[in-house]
Write an enzyme that holds these catalytic residues in place. Structure first.
Site, PDB file in Angstrom:
ATOM      1  N   ASP A 139      -5.500  15.074  16.255  1.00  8.05           N
ATOM      2  CA  ASP A 139      -4.510  14.060  15.900  1.00  8.05           C
ATOM      3  C   ASP A 139      -4.703  13.616  14.456  1.00  8.05           C
ATOM      4  OD1 ASP A 139      -6.907  12.752  16.421  1.00  8.05           O
ATOM      5  OD2 ASP A 139      -6.156  11.609  18.115  1.00  8.05           O
ATOM      6  N   ASN A 143      -7.225   1.977  26.301  1.00  8.24           N
ATOM      7  CA  ASN A 143      -6.053   1.924  27.176  1.00  8.24           C
ATOM      8  C   ASN A 143      -5.836   3.253  27.910  1.00  8.24           C
ATOM      9  OD1 ASN A 143      -5.109   3.611  25.179  1.00  8.24           O
ATOM     10  ND2 ASN A 143      -3.442   2.291  24.498  1.00  8.24           N
TER      11      ASN A 143
END
Ligand code: GLP
Length: 253
Positions: free
Chosen positions: A68, A137
């Protein structure tokens, strides 16, 4: 299926993860490997470099893809994930730079850049190994909650929680880019083997959701439950609250 390797702390997690990666690379020296750029992985990368210097493993025939990247940072920006990977692993390997592939954070057409990267992974034969971390998360890469399990490399908006999680590296939340490239959940789950490395109490809720709940897009890392060959290396703190639910040495199907 997920194989869970329990470790005591960050050091032993890193040792177990480095041992796992080096064993896989010895089995297949030309492995195509996706690299995560998290703080969790820094010690593991340092251990892999030590192994490489000691000729216990060689990365010279591997091909690496960064998982990423933030949008809009130059690759030499000290905040780019490319810079982090270069400093913690890439430069120390001594491997030809053509074997390391990155998303172009400054691409004028980000959608085309994401599609190009996805093609490049396929042309390399697909990922053999995806080395993942996990967000608080439950994100993997920058696949935030709600990411489809069928998603591919693309541009995403970062959640407030992720921006806060990574703010310390930028010196404040207002300096963190709000958009990023990420390999998709499907891109990562197509890897023949997946290794997720987790350490610290702040990952406990996310890991609990991965290991105990049913796979669902609200917890992108729970896609590992559907993978045929996934391994999680986690320390005691990150497994906080899981002792009774997940017995030692458990394989979860
Ligand atoms: C970040 C990155 C991931 C990383 C994860 C955990 O936001 N996008 O690549 O694996 O979250 O990061 P850390 O290990 O720093 O907690």
């Amino acid at each position: 299926m997920i194989r869970l390797i329990r470790a005591e702390d960050h050091r032993t997690v890193s040792e177990a993860a480095a041992a796992w990666v080096s064993a896989e690379v010895r089995k297949k020296p030309e492995s195509v490997i996706c690299l995560a750029a998290g703080r969790t992985h820094l010690l593991m990368y340092s251990m892999l470099l030590d192994m490489s210097r000691a000729s216990l493993v060689s990365f010279k025939s591997c091909t690496f893809f960064a998982m990423d990247e933030y949008l809009g940072l130059g690759h030499d920006s000290p905040h780019s994930l490319r810079h982090m990977l270069e400093q913690s692993f890439v430069l120390g390997t001594g491997v030809d730079s053509s074997r390391f592939r990155y998303l172009d954070s400054l691409a004028s057409d980000p959608e085309a850049e994401a599609a190009r990267y996805e093609r490049e992974i396929m042309e390399a034969g697909g990922l053999d190994i995806a080395i993942l971390g996990i967000g608080r998360n439950g994100h993997i890469g920058f696949n935030e909650p709600g990411s489809a399990f069928t998603s591919r490399t693309r541009v995403v908006d970062l959640t407030k929680e992720t921006i806060e999680q990574n703010a310390c590296q930028f010196g404040g939340t207002h300096k963190v880019p709000t958009r990023a490239f990420t390999m998709g959940v499907a891109t990562l789950m197509q890897a023949r083997k997946v290794l997720l490395v987790a350490s610290g109490r702040d990952k406990a809720q996310a890991l609990y959701n991965v290991l105990v709940s049913r796979p669902c897009i609200d917890v992108p890392a729970s896609a590992l439950r559907l993978h045929p060959d996934a391994t999680i290396v986690a320390d005691r703190e990150s497994l906080y609250g899981l002792d009774s639910q997940v017995p030692a040495g458990a394989s979860l199907v």
